[in-house]
Write an enzyme that holds these catalytic residues in place. Sequence first.
Site, PDB file in Angstrom:
ATOM      1  N   ASP A  15       0.684  -1.213  -0.100  1.00 24.76           N
ATOM      2  CA  ASP A  15       0.052  -0.086  -0.008  1.00 24.76           C
ATOM      3  C   ASP A  15       0.775   1.355  -0.036  1.00 24.76           C
ATOM      4  OD1 ASP A  15      -2.003  -1.907   0.039  1.00 24.76           O
ATOM      5  OD2 ASP A  15      -2.653  -1.273   2.129  1.00 24.76           O
ATOM      6  N   ASP A  53      -4.871  -0.651  -1.560  1.00 21.68           N
ATOM      7  CA  ASP A  53      -6.109  -0.439  -1.190  1.00 21.68           C
ATOM      8  C   ASP A  53      -6.904   0.024  -2.334  1.00 21.68           C
ATOM      9  OD1 ASP A  53      -6.446  -1.105   1.422  1.00 21.68           O
ATOM     10  OD2 ASP A  53      -6.653   0.825   2.450  1.00 21.68           O
ATOM     11  N   HIS A  59     -17.441   2.873   1.570  1.00 23.36           N
ATOM     12  CA  HIS A  59     -17.154   1.665   2.204  1.00 23.36           C
ATOM     13  C   HIS A  59     -17.461   1.991   3.480  1.00 23.36           C
ATOM     14  CE1 HIS A  59     -14.585  -1.449   3.547  1.00 23.36           C
ATOM     15  NE2 HIS A  59     -14.726  -1.841   2.066  1.00 23.36           N
ATOM     16  N   HIS A  88     -10.516   7.054   2.170  1.00 24.88           N
ATOM     17  CA  HIS A  88      -9.306   7.181   1.669  1.00 24.88           C
ATOM     18  C   HIS A  88      -9.131   5.896   0.498  1.00 24.88           C
ATOM     19  CE1 HIS A  88      -9.112   3.671   4.631  1.00 24.88           C
ATOM     20  NE2 HIS A  88      -8.362   3.242   3.976  1.00 24.88           N
ATOM     21  N   LYS A 113      -7.075  -4.871  -2.754  1.00 28.35           N
ATOM     22  CA  LYS A 113      -7.741  -5.238  -1.507  1.00 28.35           C
ATOM     23  C   LYS A 113      -8.637  -4.125  -1.126  1.00 28.35           C
ATOM     24  CE  LYS A 113      -3.871  -4.521   1.520  1.00 28.35           C
ATOM     25  NZ  LYS A 113      -4.406  -3.427   2.460  1.00 28.35           N
ATOM     26  N   CYS A 158      -1.763  -2.792   7.916  1.00 30.04           N
ATOM     27  CA  CYS A 158      -1.638  -3.632   6.862  1.00 30.04           C
ATOM     28  C   CYS A 158      -0.397  -4.686   6.870  1.00 30.04           C
ATOM     29  CB  CYS A 158      -2.020  -2.860   5.513  1.00 30.04           C
ATOM     30  SG  CYS A 158      -3.557  -2.048   5.341  1.00 30.04           S
TER      31      CYS A 158
END
Length: 205
Positions: A15, A53, A59, A88, A113, A158
């Site tokens: 990420d 990401d 979301h 984000h 992801k 992460c």
Amino acid sequence: MSDTTDTKQALIVIDVQNGFCPGGNLAVPDGDTIVPGINALMDDFPLIVLTQDWHPAGHSSFASSHPGRAPYDMVDMPYGPQVLWPDHCVQGTEDAAFHADLAIDRAHVVIRKGWNPAIDSYSAFFENDRATPTGLGGYLAERGVTAVTLVGLATDFCVNYSALDAAKLGLDVTVREDLTRAIDLDGSLNAARDAMRGAGVTLAG
């Protein structure tokens, strides 16, 4: 080239996106400073994986999706506790793009992801329900990879979740802490380090 090119090793770059770098919507302090070192480390690995990401707008992990809630509040989701984040890395936005200086052309595969609107996804291997795979584990198994080195953002979320899952899958796991940066939310960095060491992850750098 390093001797690591003669073994079944992969570098997983977690990420390294605008959203997690200074100026991004979920900026990790000094997140951009690790990019040159990551690019240099790519020379030592025969297989390079990038994760990204890739959230849809609205979301369920965004605080804006929960009226009355603020970023960094905790809520209970069907799959367990969830930190609520600022919006984000929304799909197709500049915030979701890889950092401009990251050598993305050297990647063999990109794993996106967090695209399921109902489930957040910290780990490169499984979504936060701990059951839904991203496909990375299967990809590495088919390539005969036995050891992975993780770098990127953020150490305590992460990177940590990815390292723990890689260890559960039986991989030899190293995290290069000098090439990660942390959010450190209420002691999350020390907790992540303890969890990774407990799982047999090597913390280097």
